[in-house]
Enzyme design. Structure first.
Site, PDB file in Angstrom:
ATOM      1  N   PRO A   8      27.582  76.546 -19.803  1.00 25.73           N
ATOM      2  CA  PRO A   8      28.243  78.138 -18.529  1.00 25.73           C
ATOM      3  C   PRO A   8      28.234  77.350 -17.276  1.00 25.73           C
ATOM      4  O   PRO A   8      27.772  78.112 -16.482  1.00 25.73           O
ATOM      5  CB  PRO A   8      26.773  78.548 -18.554  1.00 25.73           C
ATOM      6  CG  PRO A   8      26.085  78.350 -18.969  1.00 25.73           C
ATOM      7  CD  PRO A   8      26.181  77.190 -19.979  1.00 25.73           C
ATOM      8  N   ALA A 127      38.835  77.158 -10.795  1.00 31.11           N
ATOM      9  CA  ALA A 127      37.686  78.015 -11.194  1.00 31.11           C
ATOM     10  C   ALA A 127      36.247  77.265 -10.245  1.00 31.11           C
ATOM     11  O   ALA A 127      36.003  75.568 -10.251  1.00 31.11           O
ATOM     12  CB  ALA A 127      37.182  78.534 -12.291  1.00 31.11           C
ATOM     13  N   LYS A 182      47.156  64.617 -20.077  1.00 30.35           N
ATOM     14  CA  LYS A 182      46.460  65.110 -18.722  1.00 30.35           C
ATOM     15  C   LYS A 182      45.313  64.261 -18.268  1.00 30.35           C
ATOM     16  O   LYS A 182      44.931  63.622 -16.707  1.00 30.35           O
ATOM     17  CB  LYS A 182      45.401  66.445 -19.106  1.00 30.35           C
ATOM     18  CG  LYS A 182      44.895  67.256 -18.021  1.00 30.35           C
ATOM     19  CD  LYS A 182      43.901  68.373 -18.131  1.00 30.35           C
ATOM     20  CE  LYS A 182      42.979  68.861 -16.928  1.00 30.35           C
ATOM     21  NZ  LYS A 182      42.804  69.931 -17.605  1.00 30.35           N
ATOM     22  N   ASN A 248      42.911  71.351  -3.020  1.00 26.96           N
ATOM     23  CA  ASN A 248      41.567  71.158  -3.711  1.00 26.96           C
ATOM     24  C   ASN A 248      40.725  69.537  -4.027  1.00 26.96           C
ATOM     25  O   ASN A 248      41.458  68.341  -3.665  1.00 26.96           O
ATOM     26  CB  ASN A 248      42.274  70.645  -5.350  1.00 26.96           C
ATOM     27  CG  ASN A 248      43.082  72.270  -5.510  1.00 26.96           C
ATOM     28  OD1 ASN A 248      43.026  73.649  -4.765  1.00 26.96           O
ATOM     29  ND2 ASN A 248      43.278  72.082  -6.802  1.00 26.96           N
TER      30      ASN A 248
END
Length: 318
Positions: A8, A127, A182, A248
């Site tokens: 999480p 996120a 990616k 970022n």
């Protein structure tokens, strides 16, 4: 449905909130009792891209939980083995979704679980985790999902589930290629931002570093080809991502700033392994792995000239 999420962190919380808001029972599988207790008390705190705060109740446990309808793995790549054994111990045939960075996660899961159960996903949603239970949704993106072993329906299961919860997901018939593609971008950006201590966009201004970035990415493309994955134009994608995410801070730099282990082994480390297996070498990726590992144990920010100098010295001696 009852969906377990192992790991999480930022993405795990984002998906947990999404699924809970969609009416599903979410079980966050934590390592620490303190975090599990906090989730039970407050749920997931979600801050949307407009800065508005929302809450969703979730269940939280430490260890295993039975009778899940699906399991999502969002742990760091070096914890995939542990997550796989944890899932295997549940004695369930529920579908499994890996939404992780790096290469080799699918292979690790498949050593412990039926490959037909496994789907992989990539996301460009931004996120950031805060504290024990909060997640900031920094920017909306796209999630791509595919079955590890087509024509398994694992990918479709997850795509439909997320779509129903308002999280758009596109199905890919070649998710393995998507994962490698990616990885090229991660290899071209993350280690360099981590060592230099800069945001993504700053790399475009580092004239001494750009050729090293290109060499590392092209080396990684050759490793992909050795694995049967044909990629082209990866370095241009690296430049485009640097431009589009200029402000970022890469996940690898964040890990170093927080004193955590990075995922360099699942990026440059895998490239080195693949190259060696095919009878060649990957000196640029080997160096990146070595220098990032050094930064893990002794945090030091280098200038672009210092990094290039170390690169040149390494290549001359090897």
């Amino acid at each position: 449905m009852k969906i377990g999420i192992i790991g999480p962190g930022a993405i795990g919380r984002l998906l947990g909130y999404t699924l809970a808001q969609g009416g599903h029972d979410v079980v966050l599988i934590c390592r620490r009792e303190e975090q599990a207790e906090r989730f039970l008390q407050t749920g997931v705190t979600y801050v949307d891209p407009d800065g508005q705060e929302h809450h969703a109740p979730v269940q939280a446990v430490v260890g295993g939980v039975e009778e899940l309808d699906g399991v999502i793995v969002t742990v760091k790549s070096y914890d995939t083995e542990s997550a796989a054994t944890q899932i295997a111990a549940l004695h369930t045939q529920a579908p499994v979704l890996s939404l992780q960075n790096g290469l080799g996660n699918a292979e690790t899961l498949a050593r412990h679980l039926d490959p037909d159960r496994i789907a992989l996903a990539l996301t460009t949603h931004g996120a950031t985790a805060e504290g024990e239970t909060k997640v900031w949704h920094k920017g909306r993106g796209q999630t791509v999902i595919g079955s590890l072993v087509p024509p398994s329906t694992a990918g479709a299961f997850w795509a439909e589930l997320l779509e129903e919860c308002g999280h758009p997901a596109a199905l890919s018939d070649d998710i393995r290629r998507e994962v490698w593609s990616k990885a090229m971008v991660n290899i071209g950006i993350n280690p360099f931002t981590a060592v230099l201590g800069v945001q993504n966009g700053q790399l475009l201004q580092e004239s001494e570093i750009l050729p090293l970035m290109q060499a590392a990415v092209e080396e990684a493309e050759r490793a992909a080809l050795a694995e049967g994955v044909v990629l082209q134009g990866s370095f241009q994608r690296v430049l485009d991502v640097c431009k589009n995410t200029a402000e970022n801070t890469s996940s690898m730099l964040q890990d170093l700033q927080k004193g955590r282990r990075t995922e360099i082994d699942a990026m440059c480390g895998v490239i080195v392994q693949v190259a060696e297996k095919s009878g060649s070498s990957a000196p640029y990726n080997f160096f990146l792995k070595k220098i990032v590992k050094k930064c893990e144990t002794k945090r030091s920010k280098l200038s672009s000239l210092e990094m290039k100098g170390l690169f040149d010295e390494f290549l001359q001696n090897n």
